[in-house]
Motif scaffolding. Sequence first.
Motif, short mmCIF file in Angstrom:
data_model
loop_
_atom_site.label_atom_id
_atom_site.label_comp_id
_atom_site.label_asym_id
_atom_site.label_seq_id
_atom_site.Cartn_x
_atom_site.Cartn_y
_atom_site.Cartn_z
N ILE A 169 0.85 -1.19 0.00
CA ILE A 169 0.00 0.00 0.00
C ILE A 169 0.89 1.25 0.00
CG2 ILE A 169 -1.74 1.30 1.28
CD1 ILE A 169 -2.60 -1.37 2.54
N PRO A 170 0.77 2.09 -1.00
CA PRO A 170 1.64 3.26 -1.06
C PRO A 170 1.38 4.24 0.08
CG PRO A 170 -0.09 3.40 -2.73
CD PRO A 170 -0.17 2.03 -2.14
N ARG A 171 2.44 4.68 0.73
CA ARG A 171 2.30 5.67 1.80
C ARG A 171 1.98 7.03 1.18
NH1 ARG A 171 5.86 9.33 3.52
NH2 ARG A 171 7.57 8.26 2.44
N PRO A 172 0.89 7.64 1.60
CA PRO A 172 0.51 8.94 1.04
C PRO A 172 1.57 10.00 1.36
CG PRO A 172 -1.30 7.95 2.28
CD PRO A 172 -0.09 7.15 2.58
N GLU A 173 1.68 10.99 0.51
CA GLU A 173 2.65 12.06 0.72
C GLU A 173 2.32 12.86 1.97
OE1 GLU A 173 2.83 14.44 -2.75
OE2 GLU A 173 3.69 12.86 -4.02
N PHE A 183 1.24 3.99 9.98
CA PHE A 183 0.33 3.89 8.85
C PHE A 183 0.03 2.43 8.52
CE2 PHE A 183 0.13 3.31 4.15
CZ PHE A 183 -1.15 3.81 3.95
N ARG A 184 1.07 1.57 8.53
CA ARG A 184 0.88 0.14 8.24
C ARG A 184 0.02 -0.51 9.33
NH1 ARG A 184 2.14 0.73 3.10
NH2 ARG A 184 4.16 1.75 2.88
N LEU A 185 0.22 -0.10 10.58
CA LEU A 185 -0.60 -0.65 11.67
C LEU A 185 -2.07 -0.29 11.49
CD1 LEU A 185 1.63 0.03 14.82
CD2 LEU A 185 1.04 -2.20 13.85
N ALA A 186 -2.33 0.96 11.09
CA ALA A 186 -3.70 1.39 10.86
C ALA A 186 -4.33 0.62 9.71
CB ALA A 186 -3.74 2.89 10.57
N ALA A 187 -3.56 0.44 8.63
CA ALA A 187 -4.06 -0.31 7.48
C ALA A 187 -4.35 -1.76 7.86
CB ALA A 187 -3.03 -0.26 6.34
N GLY A 188 -3.47 -2.34 8.66
CA GLY A 188 -3.66 -3.72 9.08
C GLY A 188 -4.91 -3.89 9.93
N GLU A 189 -5.19 -2.92 10.80
CA GLU A 189 -6.38 -3.02 11.65
C GLU A 189 -7.65 -2.97 10.81
OE1 GLU A 189 -8.40 -0.64 15.40
OE2 GLU A 189 -6.22 -0.92 15.30
N LEU A 190 -7.70 -2.10 9.82
CA LEU A 190 -8.88 -2.02 8.96
C LEU A 190 -9.02 -3.29 8.12
CD1 LEU A 190 -11.30 -0.57 7.77
CD2 LEU A 190 -9.74 0.63 6.20
N TYR A 217 -8.43 -1.03 -3.35
CA TYR A 217 -8.62 0.41 -3.17
C TYR A 217 -7.90 0.90 -1.92
CZ TYR A 217 -11.05 4.93 -3.38
OH TYR A 217 -11.35 6.28 -3.48
N PRO A 218 -6.62 1.24 -2.04
CA PRO A 218 -5.80 1.60 -0.87
C PRO A 218 -6.23 2.89 -0.17
CG PRO A 218 -4.59 2.00 -2.91
CD PRO A 218 -5.82 1.24 -3.29
N VAL A 219 -7.06 3.69 -0.80
CA VAL A 219 -7.47 4.96 -0.20
C VAL A 219 -8.17 4.74 1.14
CG1 VAL A 219 -8.89 7.03 -0.52
CG2 VAL A 219 -7.62 6.08 -2.44
N ILE A 220 -8.86 3.62 1.29
CA ILE A 220 -9.56 3.38 2.57
C ILE A 220 -8.56 3.25 3.71
CG2 ILE A 220 -11.57 2.35 1.47
CD1 ILE A 220 -10.51 -0.40 2.30
N TYR A 221 -7.36 2.79 3.41
CA TYR A 221 -6.34 2.65 4.46
C TYR A 221 -5.74 4.01 4.82
CZ TYR A 221 -6.82 -2.24 3.22
OH TYR A 221 -7.35 -3.49 2.98
N THR A 222 -5.61 4.86 3.83
CA THR A 222 -5.13 6.22 4.09
C THR A 222 -6.11 6.95 5.00
OG1 THR A 222 -4.07 6.30 1.91
CG2 THR A 222 -4.45 8.39 3.02
N GLN A 223 -7.42 6.78 4.72
CA GLN A 223 -8.44 7.43 5.55
C GLN A 223 -8.40 6.91 6.98
OE1 GLN A 223 -10.58 10.00 4.80
NE2 GLN A 223 -10.94 9.88 7.00
#
Length: 291
Positions: A169-173, A183-190, A217-223
């Motif tokens: 998942i690309p890390r947002p700027e 960020f990876r921890l948050a994505a993993g939880e979702l 759709y990686p945007v949900i992980y950014t949110q």
Amino acid sequence: MEPTEAISSSQTGAKICANCGGTVATGDRGRTNPSYIFALGQITTRFPSLGLEKEFAQAAGRADVEGQTDRQVFQSVLLEQSNRYLARQLCWIFSIEGLETYLLLPRDSADTDQLLDTIRGEPRTGDLDMVIGMRGPIAPPETCNGLQIPIVFFDQIYSFDRDSLLRSIPRPETIPADQEDQFRLAAGELFDRILQLADNAGAADEHRALNYLAVRYPVIYTQASDAFGRNCSLTGVDVRLSRLSGTRKIVDVIFSYTHRTTDVTEKFFVRVDVTEEFPFLVTKLSPYYER
């Protein structure tokens, strides 16, 4: 990401379905009310008969597999081109949350390679397979030692592991490099939350939409990461039929985040078209307001 000789090819798969009261025949995309599958789980194998198990043992005895573990031997033997007949007669079982859920059968016998790609010589707890296809009838008792679960005629299988998916998942700027781990921890939880939703067998429209978003759709992980950074908790993931639904079936996937101090909830949603076998994005993630 084939059971017994009774259904070892797409032709025999069609024969089974021809007698199942209107359930889809292999390759038939035009039936009424088809049941599509977009599921995440793990693929395992089982010998449907003692005879096939003994035949595999003889093939392993002829192979140069000294020093390999049993799983590595299993992989080595089946990947050998001359042993593909064994792969075509195995039971390929798709399990979700540890429960045997579907029996996998390719629409085309040439797709056996997709099944073989799911065999791991060194399996890990985070290994996952994604299956996209169409649900068929319940497997007959003689198919796989009495295992009676729905057959899925698959079109695509992807194999990956949870950590690799999260790293991809690309890390947002907007997120600094020193916060990438968070960020990876948050994505993993979702991601885990989506997988653990009750009865998510990848067959219902809402679950197909969620599973599609989880891997496409990686945007949900950014949110999610942004919300956690603002001291919010993920308090809900809901799917509703969209007001835009008409001739096509469109759902709204709504993510709710509640501030841990003020208890104020904010919602974001994304629209997904689930009319056909392959879901796709209709509108991007944006704030959601109750009407």
